[in-house]
Design an enzyme around this catalytic site. Structure first.
Site, PDB file in Angstrom:
ATOM      1  N   GLU A  92      19.557  31.095  22.505  1.00 19.33           N
ATOM      2  CA  GLU A  92      19.236  31.004  23.929  1.00 19.33           C
ATOM      3  C   GLU A  92      20.540  30.849  24.689  1.00 19.33           C
ATOM      4  O   GLU A  92      21.460  30.186  24.222  1.00 19.33           O
ATOM      5  CB  GLU A  92      18.349  29.778  24.217  1.00 19.33           C
ATOM      6  CG  GLU A  92      16.965  29.888  23.645  1.00 19.33           C
ATOM      7  CD  GLU A  92      16.580  28.674  22.823  1.00 19.33           C
ATOM      8  OE1 GLU A  92      17.449  27.849  22.520  1.00 19.33           O
ATOM      9  OE2 GLU A  92      15.403  28.582  22.463  1.00 19.33           O
ATOM     10  N   TYR A 106      27.566  38.001  23.595  1.00 21.56           N
ATOM     11  CA  TYR A 106      26.482  38.197  22.634  1.00 21.56           C
ATOM     12  C   TYR A 106      26.029  39.659  22.615  1.00 21.56           C
ATOM     13  O   TYR A 106      25.781  40.225  21.553  1.00 21.56           O
ATOM     14  CB  TYR A 106      25.297  37.277  22.949  1.00 21.56           C
ATOM     15  CG  TYR A 106      25.660  35.808  22.957  1.00 21.56           C
ATOM     16  CD1 TYR A 106      26.545  35.269  22.033  1.00 21.56           C
ATOM     17  CD2 TYR A 106      25.123  34.957  23.909  1.00 21.56           C
ATOM     18  CE1 TYR A 106      26.877  33.919  22.050  1.00 21.56           C
ATOM     19  CE2 TYR A 106      25.451  33.608  23.926  1.00 21.56           C
ATOM     20  CZ  TYR A 106      26.329  33.098  23.005  1.00 21.56           C
ATOM     21  OH  TYR A 106      26.646  31.766  23.026  1.00 21.56           O
TER      22      TYR A 106
END
Length: 136
Positions: free
Chosen positions: A94, A106
């Site tokens: 998350e 990411y």
């Protein structure tokens, strides 16, 4: 542990406590990797919980003075290597909806947006974006 806790406190508005961080050291279900500088000081860490063939990245944090130097990339690459050796199917994490730099990192590493958790974070209240990297 004190060095990891210091990085945690410098990185997050609601940092994990030392007992919470110590959970990352349970070898049967967790992986915790650190990056050190030339003097042996911890400058970053990543922690993950794994269950069956699923990997859940709990924290990725780098000392503020060492950010944008490839530390998080190296930690995530090493974590992925460990995940592959464990035959995990995916890694998921998350990220704060407003943390564009982390989300971009990411995404560059192959993580894709798969969902959202409304008002997940506090201080400030913010959504979490769920990102997953499928391993083959």
């Amino acid at each position: 542990m004190p060095q990891i806790q210091r990085i945690e406190q410098e990185s997050f508005s609601v940092p994990w406590t030392e007992p919470m961080l110590r959970m990352l050291l349970q070898p049967d279900s967790h992986i915790c990797l650190t990056a050190e500088d030339g003097a042996g000081r911890v400058v970053g860490y990543v922690g993950m919980l794994y269950v069956l063939d699923e990997g859940y990245i709990a924290n990725v944090a780098v000392q503020p003075a060492c950010r944008r130097q490839g530390v998080a990339t190296a930690l995530l690459a090493a974590l992925e290597e460990r995940a592959r050796s464990l035959r995990l199917s995916f890694l998921t994490l998350e990220v704060r909806a407003g943390n564009a730099a982390a989300a971009a990192l990411y995404e560059k590493l192959g993580y894709r947006v798969v969902g959202r958790r409304k008002d997940y974070y506090e201080k400030p209240r913010e959504d979490a974006v769920l990102m997953t990297r499928t391993l083959d």
